[in-house]
Design an enzyme around this catalytic site. Sequence first.
Site, PDB file in Angstrom:
ATOM      1  N   ASP A  13     -62.199  41.477  -7.577  1.00  0.00           N
ATOM      2  CA  ASP A  13     -62.539  42.554  -6.652  1.00  0.00           C
ATOM      3  C   ASP A  13     -63.334  43.609  -7.406  1.00  0.00           C
ATOM      4  OD1 ASP A  13     -61.542  43.451  -3.709  1.00  0.00           O
ATOM      5  OD2 ASP A  13     -61.800  45.227  -4.978  1.00  0.00           O
ATOM      6  N   LYS A  72     -57.057  46.866  -7.814  1.00  0.00           N
ATOM      7  CA  LYS A  72     -56.643  46.254  -6.545  1.00  0.00           C
ATOM      8  C   LYS A  72     -56.374  44.765  -6.735  1.00  0.00           C
ATOM      9  CE  LYS A  72     -56.434  46.235  -1.880  1.00  0.00           C
ATOM     10  NZ  LYS A  72     -56.293  44.819  -1.521  1.00  0.00           N
ATOM     11  N   HIS A 124     -70.834  31.756  14.833  1.00  0.00           N
ATOM     12  CA  HIS A 124     -69.559  32.473  14.911  1.00  0.00           C
ATOM     13  C   HIS A 124     -69.900  33.876  15.389  1.00  0.00           C
ATOM     14  CE1 HIS A 124     -65.621  34.021  14.143  1.00  0.00           C
ATOM     15  NE2 HIS A 124     -66.013  34.804  13.160  1.00  0.00           N
ATOM     16  N   SER A 178     -59.744  27.141  16.956  1.00  0.00           N
ATOM     17  CA  SER A 178     -58.299  27.353  16.977  1.00  0.00           C
ATOM     18  C   SER A 178     -57.909  28.318  18.096  1.00  0.00           C
ATOM     19  CB  SER A 178     -57.834  27.895  15.622  1.00  0.00           C
ATOM     20  OG  SER A 178     -56.438  28.089  15.602  1.00  0.00           O
ATOM     21  N   VAL A 184     -71.220  35.153   9.243  1.00  0.00           N
ATOM     22  CA  VAL A 184     -70.917  34.060   8.316  1.00  0.00           C
ATOM     23  C   VAL A 184     -71.996  32.983   8.267  1.00  0.00           C
ATOM     24  CG1 VAL A 184     -69.535  32.689   9.945  1.00  0.00           C
ATOM     25  CG2 VAL A 184     -69.059  32.566   7.487  1.00  0.00           C
TER      26      VAL A 184
END
EC number: 1.1.1.27
Length: 316
Positions: free
Chosen positions: A38, A43, A179, A154, A126
């Site tokens: 990251d 984090k 998407h 899904s 994406v």
Amino acid sequence: MVTMNRNKVVIVGTGQVGATAAFGIVTHGLCNELVLIDCSAAKALGEARDLDDGSEFQDRHVKVRAGDYADCKDADIVVITVGRKPPANSNRMAELGFTVGLVGEVVDNVMASGFDGVIVMVSNPVDVMAWYAWKRSGLPRTQVLGTGTALDTSRLKTIIGEETGLDPRNVGGFVMGEHGDSQFTAWSTVSLGGKPFARFLADNQDRFASVSTTEIEEKTRTRGNEIVAAKGGTNFGIASTVAGIVQTILWDERRIVPVSTLLDGEYGEHDVFLGVPTELRANGANEIVELDLSEDERAKLHHSAELVREHCEGLL
């Protein structure tokens, strides 16, 4: 592609999506080693320690640690989740200007390590980001893919389950294309218990007269925005999708999943990433399954391709 022991996954980005995906990978014991990267090293370290602290209660121990891009060199899969929380009711394409710089930097750093595994793109938009990562990385087409319409598929199955009261796992079929807003349900592929969905409804009009395919498709398309409006973001659904894709690749399961992959003549399209049913193997997006879509569905796929392609122009 270098042959490896399928045992190491790197996640770049430990926000809600990245951290939850890491949790899914660990709880299912999908790999031997999971490395978190990251922009905030603290984090990544905190998430890694938190995940590792539950190792006693997992079915299989996964070594979790924070790392850096050098760890990508011998990784089997690098999952890229960098980005920011989208505002409610926003178009995923609106994130392009912000995300492209982050993804470009990540891909450059990953490739500088000597990486030769599979990139799984999660960052939105994406389809555009998967194409961009493929072009920028120089990897073969099989080794770069996005989550595509796997989550949308899904969601479709879940909503059909809600509408009919039946287990969503009885539902077959795919959401395809971008998407995003131009995605579509390929109803010609949808079945329930092995019976074409339209016929299933016709044969059970007394029970399912109120079920509308138009409403189901719209609910599928808007589900993500509804969740963002309610809780500020999505993480569980997409994280489960990522974990499923990682498992399928690492374990060479040969599952067919509608990931975002490069079309090179399939469905009459070229040089564009779209969510289409694809056989996933240890080498990544091994083979696209070209379905016999209806004329209307093909038109929707071409429309989706045009939109994605337009947003790819000028990125390189």
